[in-house]
Design a protein around this motif. Sequence first.
Motif, short mmCIF file in Angstrom:
data_model
loop_
_atom_site.label_atom_id
_atom_site.label_comp_id
_atom_site.label_asym_id
_atom_site.label_seq_id
_atom_site.Cartn_x
_atom_site.Cartn_y
_atom_site.Cartn_z
N LYS A 244 -8.91 4.43 -9.00
CA LYS A 244 -7.98 5.51 -8.64
C LYS A 244 -8.68 6.59 -7.81
O LYS A 244 -8.02 7.31 -7.04
CB LYS A 244 -7.33 6.11 -9.88
N ARG B 278 0.83 -1.21 0.00
CA ARG B 278 0.00 0.00 0.00
C ARG B 278 0.86 1.26 0.00
O ARG B 278 0.55 2.24 -0.67
CB ARG B 278 -0.94 0.00 1.21
N HIS C 187 -6.06 -3.88 -3.48
CA HIS C 187 -5.98 -2.86 -2.43
C HIS C 187 -6.92 -1.69 -2.67
O HIS C 187 -7.43 -1.11 -1.71
CB HIS C 187 -4.54 -2.34 -2.33
N TYR C 188 -7.13 -1.35 -3.93
CA TYR C 188 -7.96 -0.19 -4.26
C TYR C 188 -8.89 -0.52 -5.42
O TYR C 188 -8.44 -1.02 -6.46
CB TYR C 188 -7.10 1.02 -4.62
N LEU D 99 -8.32 5.66 -4.22
CA LEU D 99 -6.93 5.89 -3.83
C LEU D 99 -6.67 7.39 -3.62
O LEU D 99 -6.05 7.80 -2.63
CB LEU D 99 -6.01 5.34 -4.92
N GLU E 279 -8.26 8.56 -0.41
CA GLU E 279 -7.54 8.07 0.77
C GLU E 279 -6.31 8.92 1.03
O GLU E 279 -6.00 9.25 2.19
CB GLU E 279 -7.14 6.61 0.59
N ALA F 81 1.18 6.79 -6.69
CA ALA F 81 0.00 7.58 -7.05
C ALA F 81 0.21 9.06 -6.76
O ALA F 81 -0.13 9.93 -7.58
CB ALA F 81 -1.23 7.06 -6.30
N GLN G 253 0.62 4.13 -2.80
CA GLN G 253 0.34 5.51 -2.43
C GLN G 253 1.44 6.45 -2.89
O GLN G 253 1.16 7.54 -3.41
CB GLN G 253 0.15 5.60 -0.91
#
Length: 202
Positions: A58, A16, A54-55, A61, A64, A23, A20
Amino acid sequence: MPRSKKQFEEMRSATRDKIQSAAMHLFVHQGYGSTNVQQIADVAGISIGLLYRHYKNKEVLFHELVDFAMAGLQAVVDSFRTGDSPKKQLEQFVKEIYSDLSTSDDLANLMVLMTQSFFSGGASQKHHEIVGLNQQMLEATADLIKRGQEKNEFKQGPPDEMAMHFFSTIQGLAIMKITLKERFVMPSVQIIIAGLSKEGEK
């Protein structure tokens, strides 16, 4: 040997973190609309299937990441409302900013990401939350400065204007960090707080 539950959680957390970080970099440097899930997976060095574990997409994501940035800002607001020495509190905050901006792009990316979310949010709930939190941040900082002035720790002046100037400086440094890249030179803690320090103090 089978992995333990703790090992699986550590691997999941590490994945993750990679997602992150990738992204954030892509959203900031090429924009949310120009970034797709495959690009995020490629930069993170994982398969797109693993990313989807996990996501969902997008957008999830992105939100988050914004929520994470907002939680950090809320923690700063809360810390500014407590403590005995406003000067020490502000210096500690600036030292953390200095360390983060000097060693990685993550904080700068998060700050720019929040700005992007604000401008793309329109009348959304997230947009209003960001506006409200930024207002709380300015008010808490102005109150901290006022308390510092009363203790003779900061120079005199309008606390709300000084708070606005202070955070404009922090935001500006984040943007310069992203745009200048390796040419970016991080100012010292003393320079960052120069607008608040009493003349002649270091």
